[in-house]
Design an enzyme around this catalytic site. Sequence first.
Site, PDB file in Angstrom:
ATOM      1  N   HIS A 237       0.855  -1.197   0.000  1.00 26.99           N
ATOM      2  CA  HIS A 237       0.000   0.000   0.000  1.00 26.99           C
ATOM      3  C   HIS A 237       0.888   1.244   0.000  1.00 26.99           C
ATOM      4  O   HIS A 237       1.295   1.738   1.050  1.00 26.99           O
ATOM      5  CB  HIS A 237      -0.908  -0.001   1.239  1.00 26.99           C
ATOM      6  CG  HIS A 237      -1.964   1.059   1.223  1.00 26.99           C
ATOM      7  ND1 HIS A 237      -3.251   0.836   1.660  1.00 26.99           N
ATOM      8  CD2 HIS A 237      -1.956   2.350   0.825  1.00 26.99           C
ATOM      9  CE1 HIS A 237      -3.971   1.941   1.539  1.00 26.99           C
ATOM     10  NE2 HIS A 237      -3.179   2.885   1.028  1.00 26.99           N
TER      11      HIS A 237
ATOM     12  N   LEU B 153       2.870   6.480  -4.873  1.00 26.16           N
ATOM     13  CA  LEU B 153       4.144   6.959  -5.402  1.00 26.16           C
ATOM     14  C   LEU B 153       4.023   8.226  -6.248  1.00 26.16           C
ATOM     15  O   LEU B 153       4.993   8.674  -6.838  1.00 26.16           O
ATOM     16  CB  LEU B 153       4.829   5.839  -6.197  1.00 26.16           C
ATOM     17  CG  LEU B 153       5.244   4.619  -5.360  1.00 26.16           C
ATOM     18  CD1 LEU B 153       6.004   3.620  -6.220  1.00 26.16           C
ATOM     19  CD2 LEU B 153       6.072   5.008  -4.147  1.00 26.16           C
TER      20      LEU B 153
ATOM     21  N   ASN C 146      -5.058   6.430  -6.840  1.00 26.20           N
ATOM     22  CA  ASN C 146      -5.472   7.840  -6.775  1.00 26.20           C
ATOM     23  C   ASN C 146      -4.325   8.769  -7.155  1.00 26.20           C
ATOM     24  O   ASN C 146      -3.982   9.705  -6.445  1.00 26.20           O
ATOM     25  CB  ASN C 146      -6.062   8.194  -5.417  1.00 26.20           C
ATOM     26  CG  ASN C 146      -5.159   7.848  -4.249  1.00 26.20           C
ATOM     27  OD1 ASN C 146      -4.327   6.942  -4.325  1.00 26.20           O
ATOM     28  ND2 ASN C 146      -5.324   8.574  -3.148  1.00 26.20           N
TER      29      ASN C 146
ATOM     30  N   LYS D  56      -9.221  -1.269  -6.224  1.00 23.86           N
ATOM     31  CA  LYS D  56      -9.319  -0.428  -5.028  1.00 23.86           C
ATOM     32  C   LYS D  56     -10.635   0.335  -5.044  1.00 23.86           C
ATOM     33  O   LYS D  56     -11.000   0.974  -6.029  1.00 23.86           O
ATOM     34  CB  LYS D  56      -8.166   0.579  -4.981  1.00 23.86           C
ATOM     35  CG  LYS D  56      -8.219   1.567  -3.799  1.00 23.86           C
ATOM     36  CD  LYS D  56      -8.068   0.872  -2.457  1.00 23.86           C
ATOM     37  CE  LYS D  56      -8.131   1.858  -1.283  1.00 23.86           C
ATOM     38  NZ  LYS D  56      -6.929   2.689  -1.165  1.00 23.86           N
TER      39      LYS D  56
ATOM     40  N   HIS E  43      -5.504  -0.158   6.125  1.00 25.67           N
ATOM     41  CA  HIS E  43      -5.072   0.743   7.206  1.00 25.67           C
ATOM     42  C   HIS E  43      -6.060   0.873   8.381  1.00 25.67           C
ATOM     43  O   HIS E  43      -6.622   1.941   8.629  1.00 25.67           O
ATOM     44  CB  HIS E  43      -4.736   2.123   6.665  1.00 25.67           C
ATOM     45  CG  HIS E  43      -5.685   2.707   5.659  1.00 25.67           C
ATOM     46  ND1 HIS E  43      -7.050   2.734   5.816  1.00 25.67           N
ATOM     47  CD2 HIS E  43      -5.440   3.305   4.476  1.00 25.67           C
ATOM     48  CE1 HIS E  43      -7.603   3.324   4.772  1.00 25.67           C
ATOM     49  NE2 HIS E  43      -6.635   3.681   3.943  1.00 25.67           N
TER      50      HIS E  43
ATOM     51  N   ASP F  45       1.038   2.719   3.733  1.00 26.70           N
ATOM     52  CA  ASP F  45       0.238   3.826   3.204  1.00 26.70           C
ATOM     53  C   ASP F  45       1.145   5.029   2.931  1.00 26.70           C
ATOM     54  O   ASP F  45       0.767   6.180   3.146  1.00 26.70           O
ATOM     55  CB  ASP F  45      -0.890   4.202   4.169  1.00 26.70           C
ATOM     56  CG  ASP F  45      -1.970   5.065   3.517  1.00 26.70           C
ATOM     57  OD1 ASP F  45      -1.914   5.254   2.284  1.00 26.70           O
ATOM     58  OD2 ASP F  45      -2.854   5.562   4.239  1.00 26.70           O
TER      59      ASP F  45
ATOM     60  N   HIS G  86       3.958  14.317   0.454  1.00 24.10           N
ATOM     61  CA  HIS G  86       3.513  15.608  -0.066  1.00 24.10           C
ATOM     62  C   HIS G  86       4.675  16.586   0.032  1.00 24.10           C
ATOM     63  O   HIS G  86       5.679  16.309   0.695  1.00 24.10           O
ATOM     64  CB  HIS G  86       2.341  16.155   0.760  1.00 24.10           C
ATOM     65  CG  HIS G  86       1.062  15.405   0.611  1.00 24.10           C
ATOM     66  ND1 HIS G  86       0.233  15.546  -0.474  1.00 24.10           N
ATOM     67  CD2 HIS G  86       0.442  14.509   1.435  1.00 24.10           C
ATOM     68  CE1 HIS G  86      -0.837  14.771  -0.327  1.00 24.10           C
ATOM     69  NE2 HIS G  86      -0.729  14.133   0.822  1.00 24.10           N
TER      70      HIS G  86
ATOM     71  N   GLY H 191      -1.667  12.541   4.565  1.00 23.25           N
ATOM     72  CA  GLY H 191      -0.738  11.530   4.087  1.00 23.25           C
ATOM     73  C   GLY H 191       0.669  11.819   4.555  1.00 23.25           C
ATOM     74  O   GLY H 191       1.095  12.975   4.605  1.00 23.25           O
TER      75      GLY H 191
END
Length: 348
Positions: A5, A8, A39, A97, A187, A260, A264, A275
């Site tokens: 998970h 990238l 996503n 997903k 998660h 996960d 950023h 995230g």
Amino acid sequence: MIDPHVHLRDWDQAEKETLGHGMEVAFRCKIDELFDMPNTNPPLTTEAAIRKRLKDAAHASQDVRYHLWAGVTSDLKQVEEVASLAKTLFPSVIGLKLFAGHSTGNMGLVDEAMQRTVYQTLAKVGYEGMVAVHCEKESLLKSDLEDAHDFSSHSLARPVEAEVASVFDQIQFSEEAGFKGHLHICHLSSIEALRGIEEAKRNHRRISCAVTPHHALLTTEDAKDRSLYAKMNPPLRSETQRSSLFAALLQGRVDWIETDHAPHTLVDKEAGACGIPGFSGLLLLVKQLIEHGASPALLTQLLGGRILQVARLEEREISIPSYDQLSDLSLAASLAYPYDSFSKLRLR
């Protein structure tokens, strides 16, 4: 080790991270197999985007085995097409997903009738592969409790109840639809949701779950330190929840660990983006599990063995760094990103 998970980024989000950078950092951390989430921007919901992503990943690294999760949308024709593509391109496309709640990328299918219809569509076309689900029930979110100046308030805005209710929804909806595939709950942040998954396992459902390093190591108290930028979906929880999930890992009640990993820019995090990078935290979690008595056999299952079984991949050796390597590797990984939510923990 396998991390099933990760986010990238790249493409229109290359300022956050590129495929090459993420795969290089992962490999330095002894992670040699990754499952990338859909996503992205543009999202991995069409055959053209999926094939381009696989080609780009192959060019980015020869060291890391790369797979991706194909995203499902509210377009039922798209659901049929992506299910067929997942069969054709397996194991490069490792599964599908479903975002049963909005998160980064705004791919949420929050309407419960639509969630039911997705499972019905997958059952109709005979899809029996994996479906990974982000579980947060939109109707139970409380956005008015969010304080932009206090990242710990994110746990109030997205409470435990929203996760638990969504987990039970997915189990119920998929069963009623006659879905024969494998349901994976991503998660987990609450022990109550784990109990629901364990009940489904007792009822012989094909279902698994995972816990992240941040939910096993950090709490809402850590999120109060703004410099850690510890904001993600689902949010950090109380010490009671954290310690319960950590204990569940030691007890073998969780199928695997997934990071996960979701980098950023610092500007994005200052603005409240959800995230955090996860490779550093994974190594710290392995270290703490060893310190609490985790056996080599348990670690092997958590860090790849069980994933190979569920994903129906060819069995192979799972190599885990030695205890003495873990702290140095974690520190090196944290330096690859402009912020490190696990830095406080490293100093404890």
